[in-house]
Design a protein around this motif. Structure first.
Motif: not given
Lengths: 205, 205
Positions: A113-114, A117-118, A120-121, A123-125, A130, A134, A137, A170, A173, B118, B121, B171, B174-175, B177, B180-181
């Motif tokens: 998960f860690r 998460l890295h 995903w974050v 990928a936002t940028d 991205r 997406t 995920e 959720d 997560r 952000h 992380v 929850m 998690g929602l 997160l 995010l994308l």
């Protein structure tokens, strides 16, 4: 069915053991596992094909033969480890919902998960990451949902059940996120135990 | 009570209007809001004091007068905006639990959550950020819990209620997160509606 998996004369579908292919598969697997560990520990900025190749004890050239780009390597790695973990969950007995909830939450509180998460974050940028993340995920999310329905023995034809299961994932997560900076285990166990009770009641109504 | 807030002859505690202090407070506020927006849009790597100063229309020197380091600026910004949003939530009526659940989830699905994510992380990988973000997360987490208990009208003296509320905030996280994308609104609304029902039953038992 690929050529490798043709039935053998004895009726099994055990693939031909080709030592070269075996080595290649083992190398690929070492790279994928090293990539997830690297991403979990050092984040996206600290994760390159070279760093992973060194960690896996593989030459940079061999690593690039398997994964031409950084994006290829890390998205494949998160998908591979997610599949491995999903397979392990399918082996759970389905008669203990508290155990099932705890196991589902466990999917979101470890290095996988860690690492995700890295990714995903990042990928936002990053445009080139991205789209792939997406898609990844969405695939992993659908698969986690399918497994959750299975291990919880949930009947999704009943109204509300689908959303009960989604909300539980959720929550898992969110618990994973809470564990990012501090060891949250004691609190998490109490929350899991209470939510397992709520989910069990909702699914048994 | 600070000197500024001494009661006035008319009995109110309206602070003295000192134009210079007012300007300084307004500058600080603009910087904090610009910092959260910047972090949400560009992530930690793209967020510096200079970028935020420019966005807020403030000189770099003035920004550094208020926030000597990058860590000062961004942790203060996330805390400030979290407090603003918490205050807004306290104004909610407490007789509609579905509305309360939706509002709590709303805390985790906007730019503030994205900014905080952000920061979290980045903190996993940066020593000078880690300790401050861990403290910040604990403070903001306690405050969110307090507000959740209030707007849900939850009685935490009853067994399981504390964990029900905690799980609900997990929850919500998690929602956040999941959003995010991709725009996850339609699914989120269905999950919120179902879990509002389950939480309402759990709190009313």
């Amino acid at each position: 069915m690929t050529a490798q998996n043709q039935p053998k004369p004895d009726g099994t579908t055990k693939p031909d053991r080709n030592p070269k292919q075996d080595r290649s598969r083992a190398t690929r697997q070492r790279l994928l596992e090293a990539a997830v560990a690297c991403l979990a520990e050092h984040g996206w900025a600290g994760s390159t094909v070279s760093v992973v190749a060194e960690r896996a004890g593989v030459s940079r050239g061999a690593a690039q033969h398997h994964f031409p780009t950084r994006e290829d390597l890390f998205t494949a790695a998160v998908e591979y480890v997610a599949e491995e973990r999903s397979q392990a969950l399918r082996a759970l007995p389905t008669d203990d919902r508290e155990q099932a909830v705890a196991a589902l939450v466990g999917l979101y509180t470890g290095p996988l998960f860690r690492a995700a998460l890295h990714l995903w974050v990042a990928a936002t940028d990053e445009e080139q990451l991205r789209e792939r993340v997406t898609e990844l995920e969405a695939r992993v999310g659908r698969e986690s949902h399918r497994i959750a329905v299975e291990v919880l023995g949930a009947d999704e034809s009943r109204p509300g059940v689908r959303e009960t299961v989604q909300g539980l994932l959720d929550m898992a997560r969110g618990l994973g996120l809470a564990t990012l900076l501090t060891d949250d285990r004691a609190r998490r166990e109490r929350v899991v135990s209470q939510w397992a009770r709520l989910v069990n009641e909702a699914l048994s109504d």
